[in-house]
Design an enzyme around this catalytic site. Structure first.
Site, PDB file in Angstrom:
ATOM      1  N   LYS A 162      -7.352  -5.452  -3.347  1.00  0.00           N
ATOM      2  CA  LYS A 162      -8.276  -4.901  -2.353  1.00  0.00           C
ATOM      3  C   LYS A 162      -8.838  -3.558  -2.817  1.00  0.00           C
ATOM      4  CE  LYS A 162      -5.485  -4.741   1.140  1.00  0.00           C
ATOM      5  NZ  LYS A 162      -5.042  -4.558   2.536  1.00  0.00           N
TER       6      LYS A 162
ATOM      7  N   LYS B 143       0.839  -1.196   0.000  1.00  0.00           N
ATOM      8  CA  LYS B 143       0.000   0.000   0.000  1.00  0.00           C
ATOM      9  C   LYS B 143       0.874   1.245   0.000  1.00  0.00           C
ATOM     10  CE  LYS B 143      -2.478  -0.670   3.723  1.00  0.00           C
ATOM     11  NZ  LYS B 143      -3.547  -0.729   4.757  1.00  0.00           N
TER      12      LYS B 143
END
Length: 237
Positions: A85, A27
């Site tokens: 995600k 991320k």
């Protein structure tokens, strides 16, 4: 229960590789709770991760723009992670959430059927009129997802337990499992939360700060803490 540790670059990834961590989560926290990293960074990390560990890639705390987000999801899938995600930051109702996630699922599976699609919402959803975690299992089932996840959007407003109690988490997990969905829980969790999260039946325990040198997501990752987390989860589950 599996461990998931967030990394931001190849240097951090090297610190987690070989520690026993199950999933290396890529991320960019500078862009949000599920902030998207750059394709070249993601590719560089995935190329280093051995088959014994899985990778997940976040595409962002996304707006309600199905075309834009599904294109990002397809791009992420093309980098060959195990999970993609999507954070439901911009959708305000279940119908919009289902539509966006269904398009993302199609985009991902068209690239690589083996990549699992994860829909995420936030325990502090009321701060931005978002989707409640209690709605997510049904949304995930309708969208054909593989897993559903609860995180926190604002890291300065308490951790997951500040917004949900253990009973609510267990209800979320049970509902998701009854629909054939895997589950992940995250949100400034600590080492001492392993047993409590495990009691909900969650499949994945997600952290970053808990395995950093200063117990702060802004500080350097600690390989020793990553290994300790894996050992702690392994000894219990």
């Amino acid at each position: 229960m599996k461990s998931l540790i967030t990394v931001t670059d190849t240097v951090e990834a090297e610190k987690v590789i070989g520690t026993g961590c199950d999933i290396i989560d890529i991320k960019n926290p500078a862009e949000g709770s599920l902030g998207a990293n750059f394709p070249w960074v993601i590719r560089g990390i995935i190329e280093r991760v051995p088959d014994s560990q899985k990778t997940s890639v976040a595409v962002g705390d996304v707006p309600d723009l199905p075309g834009t987000v599904s294109l990002a999801a397809a791009s992420a899938a093309g980098l060959s992670p195990d999970f993609v995600k999507i954070g439901l930051k911009g959708t305000k109702d279940s119908g919009s959430a289902v539509n966006l996630l269904k398009k993302c699922r199609r985009a991902v599976k068209n690239v690589d059927e083996s990549v699992k699609v994860v829909g995420a919402t936030y325990a502090d959803y009321e701060k931005f009129d978002g989707i409640s975690p209690s709605e997510l299992p049904e949304i995930g089932e309708r969208a054909g997802l593989d897993l559903v996840m609860v995180d926190t959007a604002f890291k300065d407003s308490g951790n997951l337990f500040s917004h949900m109690d253990t009973g609510e988490m267990k209800d979320f997990v049970d509902d998701a499992h009854s629909r054939g969905l895997g589950t992940a829980l995250a949100g400034s969790l600590k080492m001492e939360d392993v047993k409590r999260i495990g009691s909900t039946g969650a499949d994945i325990f997600g952290v970053r700060g808990a395995v950093c040198e200063e117990d702060d997501r802004e500080s350097s990752l600690s390989p020793e803490k990553a290994e300790s987390l894996a050992e702690k989860i392994g000894s219990i589950y």
